[in-house]
Every structure is written in structure tokens, then in C-alpha cells.
Design a protein around this motif. Structure first.
Motif, PDB file in Angstrom:
ATOM      1  N   ALA A  49      48.135  -0.622  69.129  1.00  0.00           N
ATOM      2  CA  ALA A  49      47.680  -0.885  67.919  1.00  0.00           C
ATOM      3  C   ALA A  49      47.846   0.122  66.806  1.00  0.00           C
ATOM      4  CB  ALA A  49      46.179  -1.437  68.140  1.00  0.00           C
ATOM      5  N   CYS A  50      49.177   0.591  66.700  1.00  0.00           N
ATOM      6  CA  CYS A  50      49.358   1.915  65.872  1.00  0.00           C
ATOM      7  C   CYS A  50      49.230   1.799  64.356  1.00  0.00           C
ATOM      8  CB  CYS A  50      50.617   2.485  66.132  1.00  0.00           C
ATOM      9  SG  CYS A  50      52.091   1.211  65.827  1.00  0.00           S
ATOM     10  N   GLY A  51      49.364   0.282  64.002  1.00  0.00           N
ATOM     11  CA  GLY A  51      49.300   0.112  62.459  1.00  0.00           C
ATOM     12  C   GLY A  51      50.514   0.980  61.847  1.00  0.00           C
ATOM     13  N   ASP A  72      52.690  -2.173  67.964  1.00  0.00           N
ATOM     14  CA  ASP A  72      51.847  -3.104  66.931  1.00  0.00           C
ATOM     15  C   ASP A  72      52.388  -4.394  66.937  1.00  0.00           C
ATOM     16  OD1 ASP A  72      49.443  -2.157  64.826  1.00  0.00           O
ATOM     17  OD2 ASP A  72      50.196  -4.170  64.586  1.00  0.00           O
ATOM     18  N   LYS A  74      52.245  -5.990  63.856  1.00  0.00           N
ATOM     19  CA  LYS A  74      52.385  -6.291  62.476  1.00  0.00           C
ATOM     20  C   LYS A  74      53.631  -5.586  62.103  1.00  0.00           C
ATOM     21  CE  LYS A  74      48.341  -8.538  61.729  1.00  0.00           C
ATOM     22  NZ  LYS A  74      48.664 -10.249  60.976  1.00  0.00           N
ATOM     23  N   ARG A  77      53.389  -3.253  58.985  1.00  0.00           N
ATOM     24  CA  ARG A  77      53.149  -2.123  59.029  1.00  0.00           C
ATOM     25  C   ARG A  77      53.665  -1.010  59.710  1.00  0.00           C
ATOM     26  NH1 ARG A  77      46.827  -4.155  60.872  1.00  0.00           N
ATOM     27  NH2 ARG A  77      46.570  -5.273  58.855  1.00  0.00           N
ATOM     28  N   LEU A  78      53.951  -1.360  60.954  1.00  0.00           N
ATOM     29  CA  LEU A  78      54.837  -0.338  61.853  1.00  0.00           C
ATOM     30  C   LEU A  78      56.296   0.116  60.935  1.00  0.00           C
ATOM     31  CD1 LEU A  78      57.538  -1.706  63.367  1.00  0.00           C
ATOM     32  CD2 LEU A  78      55.668  -2.418  64.866  1.00  0.00           C
ATOM     33  N   ARG A  97      57.422  -3.860  68.563  1.00  0.00           N
ATOM     34  CA  ARG A  97      56.493  -4.887  67.855  1.00  0.00           C
ATOM     35  C   ARG A  97      56.246  -5.994  69.099  1.00  0.00           C
ATOM     36  NH1 ARG A  97      58.421  -8.869  62.836  1.00  0.00           N
ATOM     37  NH2 ARG A  97      56.226  -9.773  62.686  1.00  0.00           N
ATOM     38  N   PRO A 120      41.170   1.288  66.923  1.00  0.00           N
ATOM     39  CA  PRO A 120      41.686  -0.182  67.199  1.00  0.00           C
ATOM     40  C   PRO A 120      40.561  -1.088  66.506  1.00  0.00           C
ATOM     41  CG  PRO A 120      40.732   0.859  69.127  1.00  0.00           C
ATOM     42  CD  PRO A 120      40.535   2.097  68.093  1.00  0.00           C
TER      43      PRO A 120
END
Length: 223
Positions: A49-51, A72, A74, A77-78, A97, A120
Motif C-alpha cells: 500500500a505504498c501510495g 499499490d 492506485k 499514485r505509484l 500495481r 496503511p
């Protein structure tokens, strides 16, 4: 969908350090990260969930003798972390992803040496307990892809998630547990310093700290 997101998705499609559906190796990378991407045998750490991938970038820069993968779902975001790594020439970092519950599709048994969970989603509702990334079912996923004695690290501003995790770990096979409820007043902050000796912070943590929230941290080895 905004133009910025479309542009980021397009960049991810051509970025060599992003693995996502439709790209080469996405379905065959499991068990082959060292050979296919990193071209070394160094230990692999995951930021789940690294954003935006702040930890993936900072740790890859600080520890060139290790490999880091931000995970992640998203893509917009990544994209941020991916581009920073490309600009810095960090070949020991990559981004995947996917949903975290599918992690065993992308890593073979014993392929991972360390897992970082950095702020998280705490999933505070009782009905969401199974979706917390320190729920026993997720811990089993981690064990299934990890080396015996792999490190698990959790950093959070959520009192609820922190204490929930401490309770869960009482019934798990772990060793070397260390923890603090106030990271910035603890010697454990040393685990979170970047190459310049400054604390690594996510965008969200900066907001939490500005509001006076204490940051909790724990680490242990999973067996």
C-alpha cells in the motif's frame, strides 16, 4: 477521468520499473524478480500500500545493496515514486500495481525478506477487520512469500490499528518484537532516516504530525 491521471497511466505503461496488467512479465514475474528485473541476488523488501512510494524511493537510495518494490493498486499514485526512481537512476527499485490480497500471485515462497506497512488504511470499522493489513490472513500471505524470520514493520498514526496489531501478534509466531507509541521520541526512529539522516515522511504523515498526532511503530520477525 482527469488529464493528469491519463498522463500518469500512460507514463506507467512505458516505465520499465512499473509492473501492471498488460505489460511484459506481469504474469510471469512471480519467483523471477532477481533474474528478470534486478539482475542480482540482493534481498527484496516490499512497501505494501505504498501510495506515492516515499519509502520505496528513500530506502532504495539509502540501501543500494537491497532491492525494494512498492505495491499499490492506485496507478496514479505509484507513478510519483516510479518517476522519482527513474530520475535518480535507482535500479534497485520497482513498483507493482495490484491488490495486496493477490500478493502471492507475484512472489514465490522465500522471495521476500522484509515488509513495510507505512500508514496503511486502518480500516476502523469492525466489519473491515479482515481487510486490515495486519489481520492474521494477511500475515499468512506474508509468510507464504517470505523467508523464515522476515521483518515486518508497521508505522501508523492510528491508535486502533497499532493496538489491534499488538493483540494479533500475541497469537502469532514472532520474535524480536520492538515497538513505540511515539516514534519521534524513540531510538527506533533510526529505522526511518533517509540518506541525509532526515526522517522519511509520507505526505499524509506530514498532515498527521501537524495536527499533533503521535506516530506509532513496531517491528518483528515472522516465522
Amino acid at each position: 477521468m482527469g488529464r493528469h491521471k491519463l498522463a500518469r497511466f500512460a507514463a506507467n505503461q512505458v516505465a520499465r520499473n512499473v509492473f501492471e496488467r498488460g505489460k511484459p512479465h506481469y504474469e510471469t514475474i512471480c519467483g523471477n524478480w532477481h533474474e528478470t528485473y534486478f539482475h542480482n541476488t540482493n534481498p527484496i523488501a516490499l512497501e505494501l500500500a505504498c501510495g506515492r512510494g516515499e519509502y520505496t524511493v528513500a530506502l532504495a537510495e539509502k540501501f543500494p545493496e537491497q532491492n525494494f518494490i512498492g505495491v499499490d493498486i492506485k496507478g496514479a499514485r505509484l507513478w510519483k515514486g516510479s518517476q522519482q526512481c527513474l530520475q535518480k537512476g535507482l535500479h534497485n527499485a520497482a513498483f507493482l500495481r495490484t491488490q495486496i490480497q493477490n500478493i502471492e500471485m507475484f512472489f514465490a515462497a522465500g522471495e521476500v525478506s522484509e515488509i513495510w506497512l507505512i500508514h496503511p488504511d486502518p480500516r476502523p470499522k469492525d466489519g473491515d477487520e479482515r481487510r486490515r493489513l495486519t489481520n492474521p490472513r494477511f500475515l499468512q500471505h506474508y509468510r507464504n512469500i517470505g523467508k523464515p524470520g522476515m521483518w515486518l514493520r508497521l508505522r501508523t498514526d492510528s491508535d486502533q490499528l497499532f493496538h489491534y496489531t499488538m493483540e494479533v501478534l500475541q497469537n502469532e509466531k514472532i520474535t524480536d518484537l520492538s515497538y513505540t507509541e511515539d516514534l519521534y521520541e524513540s531510538p527506533l526512529i533510526a529505522d526511518h532516516l533517509d540518506i541525509n539522516g532526515e526522517p522519511i515522511r509520507t505526505k499524509y504523515e506530514e498532515m498527521f504530525v501537524a495536527k499533533g498526532h503521535k506516530i506509532h511503530y513496531l517491528k518483528c520477525r515472522l516465522w
